[in-house]
Design an enzyme around this catalytic site. Structure first.
Site, mmCIF file in Angstrom:
data_model
loop_
_atom_site.group_PDB
_atom_site.id
_atom_site.type_symbol
_atom_site.label_atom_id
_atom_site.label_comp_id
_atom_site.label_asym_id
_atom_site.label_seq_id
_atom_site.Cartn_x
_atom_site.Cartn_y
_atom_site.Cartn_z
ATOM 1 N N ARG A 1 -86.838 22.781 29.993
ATOM 2 C CA ARG A 1 -87.873 23.417 29.181
ATOM 3 C C ARG A 1 -89.261 22.914 29.554
ATOM 4 N N GLN B 1 -91.281 13.238 22.777
ATOM 5 C CA GLN B 1 -89.905 13.695 23.021
ATOM 6 C C GLN B 1 -89.040 12.487 23.423
ATOM 7 N N ARG C 1 -88.059 10.288 20.580
ATOM 8 C CA ARG C 1 -87.017 10.838 19.697
ATOM 9 C C ARG C 1 -85.678 10.887 20.417
ATOM 10 N N THR D 1 -68.904 11.360 4.928
ATOM 11 C CA THR D 1 -68.279 11.347 3.596
ATOM 12 C C THR D 1 -66.801 10.977 3.673
ATOM 13 N N GLU E 1 -63.177 9.555 4.755
ATOM 14 C CA GLU E 1 -62.734 8.191 5.090
ATOM 15 C C GLU E 1 -63.678 7.153 4.488
ATOM 16 N N ASP F 1 -67.190 7.373 1.589
ATOM 17 C CA ASP F 1 -68.618 7.729 1.553
ATOM 18 C C ASP F 1 -69.416 6.571 2.149
HETATM 19 C C1 LIG Z 1 -51.000 17.850 19.355
HETATM 20 C C2 LIG Z 1 -50.937 16.409 19.055
HETATM 21 C C3 LIG Z 1 -51.955 15.638 19.719
HETATM 22 C C4 LIG Z 1 -52.161 14.264 19.155
HETATM 23 C C5 LIG Z 1 -53.353 14.275 18.304
HETATM 24 C C6 LIG Z 1 -53.821 12.928 17.881
HETATM 25 C C7 LIG Z 1 -54.974 13.124 16.979
HETATM 26 C C8 LIG Z 1 -55.407 11.895 16.308
HETATM 27 C C9 LIG Z 1 -56.703 12.132 15.634
HETATM 28 C C10 LIG Z 1 -56.971 11.021 14.664
HETATM 29 C C11 LIG Z 1 -58.216 11.211 13.933
HETATM 30 C C12 LIG Z 1 -57.980 11.330 12.505
HETATM 31 C C13 LIG Z 1 -58.865 12.392 11.985
HETATM 32 C C14 LIG Z 1 -59.333 12.055 10.669
HETATM 33 C C15 LIG Z 1 -60.097 13.158 10.066
HETATM 34 C C16 LIG Z 1 -60.687 12.687 8.826
HETATM 35 C C17 LIG Z 1 -59.818 12.802 7.656
HETATM 36 C C18 LIG Z 1 -60.401 12.171 6.479
HETATM 37 C C19 LIG Z 1 -59.338 11.648 5.614
HETATM 38 C C20 LIG Z 1 -59.810 11.000 4.342
HETATM 39 O O1 LIG Z 1 -60.935 11.091 3.962
HETATM 40 S S1 LIG Z 1 -58.620 10.137 3.507
HETATM 41 C C21 LIG Z 1 -59.368 9.517 2.074
HETATM 42 C C22 LIG Z 1 -60.307 8.407 2.371
HETATM 43 N N1 LIG Z 1 -60.748 7.796 1.143
HETATM 44 C C23 LIG Z 1 -61.513 6.759 1.119
HETATM 45 O O2 LIG Z 1 -61.945 6.266 2.139
HETATM 46 C C24 LIG Z 1 -61.785 6.165 -0.222
HETATM 47 C C25 LIG Z 1 -62.840 5.103 -0.192
HETATM 48 N N2 LIG Z 1 -62.574 4.103 -1.221
HETATM 49 C C26 LIG Z 1 -61.968 2.920 -0.944
HETATM 50 O O3 LIG Z 1 -61.610 2.632 0.190
HETATM 51 C C27 LIG Z 1 -61.792 1.982 -2.094
HETATM 52 O O4 LIG Z 1 -61.622 2.599 -3.282
HETATM 53 C C28 LIG Z 1 -62.932 0.957 -2.186
HETATM 54 C C29 LIG Z 1 -64.301 1.617 -2.178
HETATM 55 C C30 LIG Z 1 -62.805 0.044 -0.993
HETATM 56 C C31 LIG Z 1 -62.820 0.144 -3.474
HETATM 57 O O5 LIG Z 1 -61.516 -0.177 -3.669
HETATM 58 P P1 LIG Z 1 -61.032 -1.155 -4.837
HETATM 59 O O6 LIG Z 1 -59.563 -1.289 -4.807
HETATM 60 O O7 LIG Z 1 -61.648 -0.727 -6.106
HETATM 61 O O8 LIG Z 1 -61.579 -2.425 -4.243
HETATM 62 P P2 LIG Z 1 -62.550 -3.544 -4.656
HETATM 63 O O9 LIG Z 1 -63.924 -3.163 -4.306
HETATM 64 O O10 LIG Z 1 -62.279 -4.008 -6.054
HETATM 65 O O11 LIG Z 1 -61.988 -4.573 -3.659
HETATM 66 C C32 LIG Z 1 -60.778 -5.276 -3.842
HETATM 67 C C33 LIG Z 1 -60.560 -6.143 -2.631
HETATM 68 O O12 LIG Z 1 -59.978 -5.332 -1.614
HETATM 69 C C34 LIG Z 1 -60.755 -5.416 -0.422
HETATM 70 N N3 LIG Z 1 -60.596 -4.141 0.271
HETATM 71 C C35 LIG Z 1 -61.005 -2.936 -0.114
HETATM 72 N N4 LIG Z 1 -60.653 -2.016 0.783
HETATM 73 C C36 LIG Z 1 -59.983 -2.671 1.750
HETATM 74 C C37 LIG Z 1 -59.373 -2.269 2.965
HETATM 75 N N5 LIG Z 1 -59.399 -0.982 3.366
HETATM 76 N N6 LIG Z 1 -58.771 -3.185 3.710
HETATM 77 C C38 LIG Z 1 -58.768 -4.486 3.355
HETATM 78 N N7 LIG Z 1 -59.335 -4.946 2.207
HETATM 79 C C39 LIG Z 1 -59.942 -4.045 1.426
HETATM 80 C C40 LIG Z 1 -62.144 -5.687 -0.909
HETATM 81 O O13 LIG Z 1 -62.912 -6.245 0.086
HETATM 82 C C41 LIG Z 1 -61.864 -6.664 -2.048
HETATM 83 O O14 LIG Z 1 -61.606 -7.909 -1.484
HETATM 84 P P3 LIG Z 1 -61.974 -9.238 -2.272
HETATM 85 O O15 LIG Z 1 -61.624 -10.320 -1.314
HETATM 86 O O16 LIG Z 1 -63.455 -9.174 -2.532
HETATM 87 O O17 LIG Z 1 -61.180 -9.221 -3.510
HETATM 88 C C1 LIG Z 2 -64.026 17.386 5.543
HETATM 89 C C2 LIG Z 2 -63.331 16.443 4.628
HETATM 90 C C3 LIG Z 2 -62.012 16.088 4.902
HETATM 91 C C4 LIG Z 2 -61.317 15.240 4.040
HETATM 92 N N1 LIG Z 2 -60.008 14.953 4.286
HETATM 93 C C5 LIG Z 2 -59.304 14.211 3.387
HETATM 94 C C6 LIG Z 2 -57.906 13.969 3.573
HETATM 95 O O1 LIG Z 2 -57.309 14.376 4.569
HETATM 96 N N2 LIG Z 2 -57.246 13.262 2.627
HETATM 97 C C7 LIG Z 2 -57.866 12.765 1.526
HETATM 98 O O2 LIG Z 2 -57.207 12.140 0.709
HETATM 99 N N3 LIG Z 2 -59.193 12.962 1.336
HETATM 100 C C8 LIG Z 2 -59.911 13.676 2.226
HETATM 101 N N4 LIG Z 2 -61.267 13.888 2.036
HETATM 102 C C9 LIG Z 2 -61.909 13.344 0.849
HETATM 103 C C10 LIG Z 2 -62.860 12.203 1.167
HETATM 104 O O3 LIG Z 2 -62.178 11.063 1.562
HETATM 105 C C11 LIG Z 2 -63.741 11.933 -0.037
HETATM 106 O O4 LIG Z 2 -64.545 13.071 -0.236
HETATM 107 C C12 LIG Z 2 -64.582 10.704 0.181
HETATM 108 O O5 LIG Z 2 -63.791 9.548 0.126
HETATM 109 C C13 LIG Z 2 -65.753 10.588 -0.797
HETATM 110 O O6 LIG Z 2 -65.305 10.601 -2.080
HETATM 111 P P1 LIG Z 2 -65.904 11.589 -3.199
HETATM 112 O O7 LIG Z 2 -65.816 12.959 -2.665
HETATM 113 O O8 LIG Z 2 -65.182 11.247 -4.430
HETATM 114 O O9 LIG Z 2 -67.408 11.207 -3.313
HETATM 115 P P2 LIG Z 2 -68.112 10.544 -4.569
HETATM 116 O O10 LIG Z 2 -67.637 9.135 -4.684
HETATM 117 O O11 LIG Z 2 -67.998 11.386 -5.758
HETATM 118 O O12 LIG Z 2 -69.596 10.510 -4.053
HETATM 119 C C14 LIG Z 2 -70.682 11.235 -4.643
HETATM 120 C C15 LIG Z 2 -71.944 10.366 -4.566
HETATM 121 O O13 LIG Z 2 -71.791 9.229 -5.394
HETATM 122 C C16 LIG Z 2 -72.120 8.049 -4.687
HETATM 123 N N5 LIG Z 2 -71.276 6.952 -5.186
HETATM 124 C C17 LIG Z 2 -69.969 7.003 -5.536
HETATM 125 N N6 LIG Z 2 -69.542 5.800 -5.947
HETATM 126 C C18 LIG Z 2 -70.585 4.968 -5.851
HETATM 127 C C19 LIG Z 2 -70.766 3.568 -6.114
HETATM 128 N N7 LIG Z 2 -69.775 2.798 -6.532
HETATM 129 N N8 LIG Z 2 -71.984 3.043 -5.907
HETATM 130 C C20 LIG Z 2 -72.989 3.797 -5.435
HETATM 131 N N9 LIG Z 2 -72.880 5.118 -5.165
HETATM 132 C C21 LIG Z 2 -71.687 5.689 -5.378
HETATM 133 C C22 LIG Z 2 -71.842 8.365 -3.247
HETATM 134 O O14 LIG Z 2 -72.615 7.558 -2.379
HETATM 135 C C23 LIG Z 2 -72.242 9.839 -3.158
HETATM 136 O O15 LIG Z 2 -73.626 9.900 -2.918
HETATM 137 C C24 LIG Z 2 -61.976 14.716 2.904
HETATM 138 C C25 LIG Z 2 -63.315 15.041 2.659
HETATM 139 C C26 LIG Z 2 -63.989 15.890 3.505
HETATM 140 C C27 LIG Z 2 -65.416 16.250 3.211
#
Ligand SMILES: CCCCCCCCCCCCCCCCCCCC(=O)SCCNC(=O)CCNC(=O)[C@H](O)C(C)(C)COP(=O)(O)OP(=O)(O)OC[C@H]1O[C@@H](n2cnc3c(N)ncnc32)[C@H](O)[C@@H]1OP(=O)(O)O
Ligand SMILES: Cc1cc2nc3c(=O)[nH]c(=O)nc-3n(C[C@H](O)[C@H](O)[C@H](O)COP(=O)(O)OP(=O)(O)OC[C@H]3O[C@@H](n4cnc5c(N)ncnc54)[C@H](O)[C@@H]3O)c2cc1C
Length: 664
Positions: free
Chosen positions: A310, A330, A333, A422, A424, A426
């Protein structure tokens, strides 16, 4: 003109061996050859064509994805591809599908949380895809707060079964990918209740659909949650909704590695930490970090090539206008994004190593590094996905108006990528997990427990709290020791400031909530330190190839100096640098942009992307942008006829009416 390389002059400017850089980017010669072979296999197979994908209505788009995903599986079997090759094939097919969740979450959940016996029963079926699974954790009412999930799994000792139930609307599973229309099974996370007591969340393998006619089993209500952001994009995935009405499963379908329920209904907690229930998320967060460099490098490749093609303004004596890549704005960025792509590549490699190490330790019942692994995967997932999503959007803007066209590839790339901020976890919620880890570390300083790994720097807290930068001239900012100390001092001081503020609160949880924004910033500073350190460590390795190491040094310098410039407030506010030193950093950054400029095209060529994978007219390898943009416009369905559907119905009467008014 076909066959002309419009970027040939740019390629001639390179001051390094591009082929050697391709190997550094891929991680090894083996990885390079694997990626190169599989990307070409996919690009040359019409079965994986991306033609017209963004124009398909949802039902057709989804059906096309089912065709592609099953065709990919057929090719994997026919070609006897290894697991590594199959994963590459999926990457280059470049279309999110139910198979991602089957292989990426369902199988890892069974492997990580199932007993040996359970793995023996379920994994062979899953590996042959005789059952298809998803990961059903998130609910309509709760995603981030896993402990707040409402689905129940109540043990019935009469029948030796669990009863899976959705007691409220908000307990409906909501979001799991692959659930809506495809999965036959799911790992469902539910509250385990036995003998009237709630033992919190656990995973259960639940069959959802008949293996005969694919209809939902009795008591199961399941469907897709509806259209998502962007054309095509993540709409190839059937994110689903799921409700249970007292669905019964045998007791042995509770995943029992972390805890068990006996035949009598007794709850038994094994000696592995409960956090292993979150292990699948740790695994996937690590893969998401590795993937960030893929998505960012792709956007950067498109924006860099197009910026060289460009031209705008500055024509002298009828000569050519200036290539937009030569504007400092540019470069300011674009080049930090190019540097970030490389930085995320190396930190991704390191995180993979860390994850493998922690997994081996867990197998030997050593859980000591789990907290650090959690903090690193959570923090780096947050940092890299935020920067990548923002970076893709910046690349779109760097391409001006044409970046807004789907044929630039950037809108779809953004729409597919942005939910990574978001899913796995937020990104803000994950940063707060890192902050908890940092506050715990600070509180334990002086207790005799020596911080190790990525928080080892906290062990030198006294020095880091009082040291000052000794940078005197711009090029002093190229010294790794000066940089690492700057990032360490900033991170340490921000954490200590938060800890001091927290100590003013009687209730630590109240304090944590009140100071959450500062804590998230301290977590960012810590994560940036990790990325910078890992880039610098990479440069300490033996890197072959003429000029390759020098280019990586330039990129590394751009990465950390850009961060230093962007977060100047932190570095100045914590008192580690003076405003003069900040200004010297900026001078050095500009000098590095000039050094990078002649190598920019070759640095993106080193990603070795096929035009099929990039799927972008602006990012074409040959730079032949304008004729191809022009050609593509005519393929739009609107251009199939001169007169658009609806013209006679809506526009013609309008024109006629205006004609009548004009006559009056
Ligand atoms: C044709 C075939 C070909 C082959 C293909 C192959 C393809 C492969 C592709 C693979 C790619 C995969 C694609 C993925 C696509 C995306 C899909 C998305 C899926 C999802 O979103 S699943 C849902 C995900 N959800 C979340 O992530 C929820 C987030 N919340 C949490 O993790 C917890 O609630 C949170 C925020 C950590 C709080 O938990 P809580 O129990 O309340 O914990 P505390 O804060 O009280 O902590 C307690 C204690 O635990 C420790 N902690 C917390 N989490 C963890 C952890 N994960 N591991 C280890 N320890 C953990 C924390 O530190 C605290 O410790 P203390 O020592 O302080 O007590
Ligand atoms: C495309 C896509 C694919 C997904 N695939 C899967 C799947 O395969 N399996 C599955 O189980 N889930 C799946 N999810 C769900 C996903 O894991 C959740 O959406 C994600 O963990 C966020 O949780 P929530 O939607 O409850 O957000 P919320 O927690 O409601 O977040 C809303 C807002 O609140 C804020 N917030 C929340 N809690 C706090 C806090 N403690 N302190 C400060 N701020 C806070 C966040 O930062 C955010 O701004 C998928 C989501 C998307 C978008």
């Amino acid at each position: 003109m076909e066959g002309v390389d419009y970027l040939a002059d740019e390629r001639k400017k390179a001051e390094f061996d591009v082929n050697e850089m391709k190997i550094v980017w891929a991680g090894s010669r083996h990885n390079f050859e694997l990626s190169d072979r599989i990307s070409k296999l996919v690009a040359n197979d019409p079965g994986f064509s991306k033609e017209g994908r963004t124009m398909l209505p949802r039902k057709e788009l989804f059906k096309n994805t089912l065709r592609k995903a099953t065709y990919a599986w057929k090719r994997i079997i026919e070609l006897r591809l290894s697991e590594e090759e199959a994963a590459k094939l999926r990457h280059f097919v470049d279309e999110p599908a139910f198979t991602d969740l089957h292989w990426g979450m369902f199988i890892p959940a069974i492997k990580g949380q199932g007993t040996d016996e359970q793995q023996k029963k379920w994994l062979p079926l899953a590996y042959k895809m005789q059952i298809i699974g998803c990961y059903a954790q998130t609910e309509l009412g709760h995603g981030s707060n896993v402990q707040g999930l409402e689905t129940t799994a109540t043990f019935d000792p009469q029948t030796d079964e669990f009863v899976i139930h959705s007691p409220t609307l908000t307990s409906s599973k909501w979001w799991p990918g692959g659930l809506g229309k495809v999965s036959t099974h799911a790992v469902v996370y539910a509250r385990l209740i036995t003998n009237g007591k709630d033992y919190g969340i656990n995973g259960f393998i639940v069959q959802l659909r008949s293996l005969e006619d694919h209809k939902p089993l009795p008591g199961v209500t399941v469907g897709d949650i509806g259209l998502k952001f962007g054309n095509g994009a993540y709409n190839t995935m059937d994110n689903g909704v799921l409700r249970f009405d007292h669905v019964r499963i045998p007791r042995d379908q509770m995943l029992m590695r972390v805890s068990q329920v006996t035949r009598e209904g007794k709850y038994v907690q094994s000696d592995v930490p409960r956090q292993l229930l979150y292990g699948t998320m740790v695994y996937v967060r690590q893969t998401i970090v590795s993937d960030a460099s893929n998505a960012l490098s792709r956007a950067v490749c498109i924006a860099t090539r197009y910026s060289a093609v460009r031209r705008q303004f500055g024509s002298q004596n009828g000569g050519q206008e200036i290539q937009v890549i030569d504007y400092k704005t540019q470069q300011n960025r674009l080049f930090p994004l190019l540097a970030s792509a490389y930085a995320f590549r190396f930190v991704g490699e390191w995180l993979k190593w860390l994850y493998t190490d922690v997994t081996q330790r867990l197998q030997a019942n050593d859980f000591s590094t789990l907290p650090e692994a959690h903090a690193c995967t959570a923090g780096l997932k947050s940092l890299t996905t935020t920067a990548t999503a923002d970076g893709i959007e910046e690349c779109r803007k760097l391409c001006g108006g044409h970046g807004y066209l789907c044929s630039s590839g950037l809108p779809e790339l953004f729409a597919v990528y942005v939910p990574a901020c978001t899913y796995e976890g937020d990104n803000t919620v994950l940063l707060l997990q890192v902050a908890r880890f940092l506050m715990k570390t600070v509180s334990q300083l002086g207790s005799g427990k020596k911080p190790v790994g990525t928080i080892a720097y906290m062990g030198r807290i006294e020095h880091l709290m009082q040291c000052r930068s000794d940078v005197k001239q711009a090029k002093d900012w190229l010294k790794p020791s000066a940089v690492v100390e700057a990032f360490e001092a900033r991170a340490a001081r921000m954490s200590v400031a938060c800890a001091q503020n927290l100590s003013k609160f009687d209730n630590p949880e109240e304090g944590f909530a009140e100071l959450a924004a500062d804590l998230a910033e301290a977590a960012v500073a810590h994560c940036q330190l990790i990325v910078v350190s890992k880039f610098i460590e990479k440069l300490q390795q033996d890197i072959p190839g003429e000029g390759v190491k020098q280019q990586l040094e330039v990129l590394c310098g751009i990465y950390y100096l850009f961060l230093l410039h962007k977060h100047q407030g932190d570095f100045l506010g914590t008192g580690y640098i003076t405003s003069k030193q900040a200004s010297l950093a900026n001078d050095q950054l500009r000098a590095l942009y000039s050094q990078l400029r002649p190598n920019a095209i070759s640095l993106v060529d080193a990603f070795n992307y096929t035009d099929h994978f990039l799927d972008s007219i602006l990012g074409r390898y040959d730079g032949n942008v304008y004729p191809k943009l022009y050609e593509a416009a005519w393929k739009d369905p609107l251009n199939q006829s001169d007169i658009a559907d609806g013209f006679h119905e809506y526009i013609r009467p309008l024109l006629k009416q205006q004609l009548r008014t004009a006559r009056l």
